[in-house]
Motif scaffolding. Structure first.
Motif, PDB file in Angstrom:
ATOM      1  N   LEU A 180     -34.942 -50.518  19.885  1.00 34.72           N
ATOM      2  CA  LEU A 180     -36.059 -49.869  18.828  1.00 34.72           C
ATOM      3  C   LEU A 180     -36.592 -48.557  19.141  1.00 34.72           C
ATOM      4  O   LEU A 180     -36.559 -47.763  18.277  1.00 34.72           O
ATOM      5  N   VAL A 181     -36.723 -48.377  20.527  1.00 33.00           N
ATOM      6  CA  VAL A 181     -37.388 -47.286  20.933  1.00 33.00           C
ATOM      7  C   VAL A 181     -36.394 -46.045  21.174  1.00 33.00           C
ATOM      8  O   VAL A 181     -36.644 -45.101  20.911  1.00 33.00           O
ATOM      9  N   HIS A 183     -33.930 -45.684  18.958  1.00 37.11           N
ATOM     10  CA  HIS A 183     -33.652 -45.552  17.492  1.00 37.11           C
ATOM     11  C   HIS A 183     -32.185 -46.264  17.373  1.00 37.11           C
ATOM     12  O   HIS A 183     -31.254 -45.479  16.522  1.00 37.11           O
ATOM     13  N   PRO A 190     -39.773 -58.034  18.800  1.00 35.48           N
ATOM     14  CA  PRO A 190     -41.069 -58.390  19.470  1.00 35.48           C
ATOM     15  C   PRO A 190     -41.618 -59.302  18.376  1.00 35.48           C
ATOM     16  O   PRO A 190     -42.742 -59.542  18.811  1.00 35.48           O
ATOM     17  N   LYS A 214     -42.004 -65.963  17.082  1.00 39.29           N
ATOM     18  CA  LYS A 214     -42.692 -66.304  18.255  1.00 39.29           C
ATOM     19  C   LYS A 214     -44.129 -66.658  18.137  1.00 39.29           C
ATOM     20  O   LYS A 214     -44.470 -66.657  17.124  1.00 39.29           O
ATOM     21  N   ASN A 218     -46.889 -60.838  15.171  1.00 40.96           N
ATOM     22  CA  ASN A 218     -47.542 -60.057  14.242  1.00 40.96           C
ATOM     23  C   ASN A 218     -46.485 -58.952  13.508  1.00 40.96           C
ATOM     24  O   ASN A 218     -46.416 -57.898  13.564  1.00 40.96           O
ATOM     25  N   SER A 221     -47.530 -55.594  11.655  1.00 43.03           N
ATOM     26  CA  SER A 221     -47.810 -54.260  12.189  1.00 43.03           C
ATOM     27  C   SER A 221     -46.374 -53.589  12.432  1.00 43.03           C
ATOM     28  O   SER A 221     -46.269 -52.495  12.268  1.00 43.03           O
ATOM     29  N   LEU A 222     -45.550 -54.705  12.956  1.00 39.35           N
ATOM     30  CA  LEU A 222     -44.048 -54.088  12.943  1.00 39.35           C
ATOM     31  C   LEU A 222     -43.513 -53.532  11.676  1.00 39.35           C
ATOM     32  O   LEU A 222     -42.854 -52.269  11.671  1.00 39.35           O
ATOM     33  N   TRP A 225     -45.143 -50.228  10.704  1.00 36.20           N
ATOM     34  CA  TRP A 225     -44.721 -49.032  11.671  1.00 36.20           C
ATOM     35  C   TRP A 225     -43.146 -48.771  11.454  1.00 36.20           C
ATOM     36  O   TRP A 225     -42.897 -47.310  11.124  1.00 36.20           O
TER      37      TRP A 225
ATOM     38  N   PRO B  54     -44.588 -41.656  21.546  1.00 34.88           N
ATOM     39  CA  PRO B  54     -44.923 -43.321  21.481  1.00 34.88           C
ATOM     40  C   PRO B  54     -43.914 -43.946  20.542  1.00 34.88           C
ATOM     41  O   PRO B  54     -43.626 -43.366  19.647  1.00 34.88           O
ATOM     42  N   ALA B  55     -43.444 -45.163  21.266  1.00 36.70           N
ATOM     43  CA  ALA B  55     -42.162 -45.801  20.637  1.00 36.70           C
ATOM     44  C   ALA B  55     -40.884 -45.016  20.320  1.00 36.70           C
ATOM     45  O   ALA B  55     -39.894 -45.300  19.380  1.00 36.70           O
ATOM     46  N   SER B  56     -40.746 -44.009  20.892  1.00 38.54           N
ATOM     47  CA  SER B  56     -39.405 -43.240  20.878  1.00 38.54           C
ATOM     48  C   SER B  56     -39.083 -42.406  22.094  1.00 38.54           C
ATOM     49  O   SER B  56     -39.929 -42.082  22.846  1.00 38.54           O
ATOM     50  N   ARG B 263     -52.608 -54.100  15.237  1.00 36.47           N
ATOM     51  CA  ARG B 263     -51.640 -53.500  15.625  1.00 36.47           C
ATOM     52  C   ARG B 263     -50.681 -53.887  16.686  1.00 36.47           C
ATOM     53  O   ARG B 263     -49.485 -53.829  16.711  1.00 36.47           O
ATOM     54  N   CYS B 264     -51.325 -54.677  17.854  1.00 35.08           N
ATOM     55  CA  CYS B 264     -50.830 -54.995  18.812  1.00 35.08           C
ATOM     56  C   CYS B 264     -49.756 -56.448  18.675  1.00 35.08           C
ATOM     57  O   CYS B 264     -50.024 -57.186  18.065  1.00 35.08           O
ATOM     58  N   LEU B 265     -48.375 -56.378  19.094  1.00 31.39           N
ATOM     59  CA  LEU B 265     -47.488 -57.238  18.613  1.00 31.39           C
ATOM     60  C   LEU B 265     -47.469 -58.402  19.839  1.00 31.39           C
ATOM     61  O   LEU B 265     -46.775 -59.433  19.515  1.00 31.39           O
ATOM     62  N   THR B 351     -44.257 -45.141  25.777  1.00 30.21           N
ATOM     63  CA  THR B 351     -43.154 -45.164  25.081  1.00 30.21           C
ATOM     64  C   THR B 351     -42.394 -46.319  24.703  1.00 30.21           C
ATOM     65  O   THR B 351     -41.662 -46.247  23.659  1.00 30.21           O
ATOM     66  N   TRP B 352     -42.398 -47.249  25.344  1.00 27.80           N
ATOM     67  CA  TRP B 352     -41.833 -48.509  24.986  1.00 27.80           C
ATOM     68  C   TRP B 352     -42.784 -49.621  24.312  1.00 27.80           C
ATOM     69  O   TRP B 352     -41.958 -50.876  24.215  1.00 27.80           O
ATOM     70  N   CYS B 353     -43.925 -49.117  23.833  1.00 23.19           N
ATOM     71  CA  CYS B 353     -44.320 -50.039  22.889  1.00 23.19           C
ATOM     72  C   CYS B 353     -43.709 -50.018  21.757  1.00 23.19           C
ATOM     73  O   CYS B 353     -43.469 -48.893  21.111  1.00 23.19           O
ATOM     74  N   PRO B 354     -43.208 -51.087  20.918  1.00 24.02           N
ATOM     75  CA  PRO B 354     -42.570 -50.955  19.610  1.00 24.02           C
ATOM     76  C   PRO B 354     -43.093 -50.375  18.530  1.00 24.02           C
ATOM     77  O   PRO B 354     -42.717 -49.899  17.577  1.00 24.02           O
ATOM     78  N   VAL B 355     -44.545 -50.537  18.716  1.00 30.87           N
ATOM     79  CA  VAL B 355     -45.438 -49.765  17.596  1.00 30.87           C
ATOM     80  C   VAL B 355     -46.237 -48.797  18.204  1.00 30.87           C
ATOM     81  O   VAL B 355     -47.256 -48.111  17.343  1.00 30.87           O
ATOM     82  N   GLY B 356     -45.853 -48.105  19.297  1.00 29.72           N
ATOM     83  CA  GLY B 356     -46.408 -46.886  19.684  1.00 29.72           C
ATOM     84  C   GLY B 356     -47.818 -47.045  20.212  1.00 29.72           C
ATOM     85  O   GLY B 356     -48.496 -45.748  20.217  1.00 29.72           O
TER      86      GLY B 356
END
Lengths: 259, 381
Positions: A180-181, A183, A190, A214, A218, A221-222, A225, B54-56, B263-265, B351-356
């Motif tokens: 995901l991160v 690309h 998640p 899971k 959430n 939120s995903l 994004w 963030p997330a990238s 926001r948090c997953l 960086t590694w949070c999928p939603v930054g």
């Protein structure tokens, strides 16, 4: 140790592809140990021999899609002491639950020459919507190691180690680089329950959500994004509508983005 | 201080291998620069860097052929010192009774000897923090301590920090102060590519002696210092640490936590990539007939439900309460517990949070909307 009576195990099939029952037969290296520990009493996929119930442990595959099955599942429950549903069909209605979003009678009319022969329910539903279930094992198909773990825990009277956290936890513990991160393709990791050993991410694919939502997921939120980063709503709907389309959190999320 | 050229680095690798070390260092694997077992200097990511947001995370080219011109990889050295899955003991049931034996994978004889090459200052601080947790005090983790005692640390100072880095404000970098055997600063200029090396232990001194490293010139040392001076300014993020623990403790009902709840997953990625997070769970496994059993330790996370499950239910049922637990532990209660922050400013969780989700932004938001300590000064913690 005193020789104990081997627990009688039954494997039942409802609307499904049989892939989850096959996971039991796929335990090739462990099969001898399994039949050493349990008595396969009812398992039509493997043997025509039938030992009468009641059964100590029932593994139930498939979803409820017909009035007949909606009755039959109660008989299965009555003849089972401990009942475990196996796979996305049994735990969430399966891929066939995609029909739940449409009018099933239109499919019946479109597909069958004599629609009146077809007796079907409007929705494909999870086993737990009909009866009390002692344990649910997720996956499309289930993971063989998790199945062994559930059987082993049952036989040894302990809690099965089946985490309900995200696929990300498995992915990170395996040392994979997050797609995901970096690309890669969209990944439901998640919001999806672990159990597959991060199978798809291991092969540079995004998680397809085979193990369903899971704990405390959430998805909104995903989705938000992804929308912010250019994903189309149609694609979001398709992402959430697969093997666990009718699991509540995924269903709500896909419905939120429909048209 | 000494100077090492690339061929000296190759010689260093040979020496380490001769001494029986597994070299773990940065290398390009697929879409990222990861720290893995490598055999030669050729496997280092020459001329490759990364752009992190963030997330990238994206790999990018560098034109100076730097070997350490990248930032932190997806995972820290934690996975070597504190493996994701470890057997604690095994047990067997026989007719004579139950026997318990040590794990098959944890005997001192078969422990790996690692040479960590390219440990960044923030990471070294993180190792120091985990030392405090695992290797000091009354309860010492035997596996961690045994592996830790056998490592060699070749640190590399950061001359080119990234956008998600904030070690300068956590006071852990960009230059390392202690805890290394050797610390290198990569200095590249027209016609020269060398490392200014500083030994931090007898082992490091001996390594330099065996390499017959020449002393660095005053000019080379100055160039390294200039690079490090400028590095702090290149850092993309910062955290105002002024009375930060007090600020967070006073704001446990801050509306920002509700915002995070949305926001948090609760996927746990931040905790898995964090170099200081140390939480684990224990699993008992058995074979089918109950004749063999084993106890395993596995990484866990304060973002999972089961983590705070006690009699009656899960203590932290909401995502908000789990994020708050994690962040206030890193930036506040860790200080009460261990005397340092639990965050070293590596930026991986961003960086590694999928939603930054960005811990520095969250800290800023809480400070900005707090009636307490809303005006910060550049004072000490």
């Amino acid at each position: 140790m005193a020789q104990k009576r081997k627990p009688k195990v039954a494997v039942w099939k409802f609307a499904s592809c049989d892939g989850c029952q096959l996971s039991l037969l796929d335990c090739e290296d462990e099969l001898l140990a399994i039949v050493e520990a349990i008595q396969i009493a009812y398992f039509p996929e493997a043997t025509r021999a039938v030992v009468r119930g009641p059964y100590d442990l029932s593994l139930v595959e498939g979803s409820i899609t017909t009035p007949h099955d909606a009755e039959r599942i109660h008989q299965v429950r009555r003849s089972s002491k401990f009942l475990v549903t196996i796979g996305a069909c049994a735990t969430a209605g399966g891929i066939q639950a995609l029909r739940n979003f449409k009018n099933v009678h239109e499919f019946v009319a479109g597909v069958y020459a004599t629609p009146s022969y077809i007796e079907t329910l409007a929705k494909s539903t999870a086993i737990a919507d009909h009866i009390f279930v002692d344990f649910q094992l997720r996956g499309c198909p289930i993971n063989k190691h998790q199945l062994l773990e559930v059987i082993s825990a049952y036989l040894n009277g302990r809690k099965p180690n089946i985490p309900t956290y995200s696929v990300c936890m498995e992915c990170k513990q395996k040392g994979l680089v997050c797609g995901l991160v970096t690309h890669g393709p969209p990944c439901l990791g998640p919001v999806t329950q672990a159990g597959c050993g991060a199978l798809c991410p291991s092969y540079h694919r995004g998680c397809f959500g085979c193990f369903g939502p899971k704990e405390t997921p959430n998805p909104s939120s995903l989705s938000e994004w992804w929308l912010k980063n250019g994903m189309k709503r149609d694609d979001l709907v398709r992402l959430y509508r697969s093997f666990n389309a009718y699991a509540d959190p995924f269903r709500k999320e896909s419905e939120a983005h429909e048209k | 201080m000494e100077r090492l050229e690339i061929h000296d680095l190759s010689a260093l690798f040979s020496v380490l291998k001769q001494d029986g070390y597994q070299i773990i260092g940065p290398t390009v694997r697929e879409s990222a620069i990861v720290c893995e077992r490598i055999q030669s200097v050729d496997e280092l990511p020459a001329g490759v860097t990364d752009i992190q947001r963030p997330a990238s995370y994206r790999l990018a080219e560098r034109h100076d052929n730097a070997l350490f011109g990248h930032r932190l990889g997806p995972q820290s050295w934690k996975r070597y010192l504190y493996p994701p899955r470890l057997q604690l003991f095994q047990a067997a049931r026989t007719e004579k009774g139950i026997t318990i034996s040590p794990p098959t994978n944890g005997g001192a004889g078969d422990l790996p000897k690692y040479a960590f090459v390219g440990v960044r200052p923030c990471e070294l601080s993180a190792i120091g923090i985990q030392d405090m947790v695992f290797a000091r005090g009354t309860y010492v983790d035997p596996h961690y301590s045994a592996v830790r005692a056998r490592i060699i640390v070749i640190a590399v100072n950061c001359t080119d920090p990234g956008e998600t880095c904030f070690c300068a404000s956590m006071k852990t970098g960009p230059q390392t102060e202690s805890g290394y055997d050797l610390a290198l600063t990569e200095v590249i200029s027209a016609g020269s590519h060398l490392f200014v090396a500083q030994s931090g232990s007898d082992v490091g001194k001996e390594l330099l002696a065996r390499l017959k490293a020449a002393p660095a010139s005053a000019e080379e040392i100055q160039r390294a210092e200039d690079l490090l001076d400028r590095a702090s300014e290149k850092m993309g993020r910062s955290v105002d640490t002024y009375r930060l623990p007090e600020l967070l403790h006073a704001n446990i009902d801050h509306p920002q936590w509700d915002e995070l709840d949305e926001r948090c997953l609760s996927c746990g990625n931040c905790t898995q990539v964090c170099p200081t997070c140390f939480c684990s769970t224990v699993e008992d496994v058995t074979n089918l007939d109950g004749t063999e059993a084993g106890r395993w330790r596995k990484w866990d996370s304060c973002f999972t439900l089961e983590f705070s499950y006690i009699h009656g239910g899960c203590v932290r049922a909401t995502t908000k309460s789990r994020y708050r637990q994690w962040m206030t532990h890193k930036l506040a209660s860790w200080v009460d517990q261990f005397g340092t922050f639990g965050c070293v400013g590596c930026g991986r969780c961003i960086t590694w949070c999928p939603v930054g989700i960005d811990i520095t932004e969250e800290a800023r938001a809480i400070r900005a909307q707090s009636t307490l300590l809303s005006t910060s000064s550049k004072g000490e913690m």
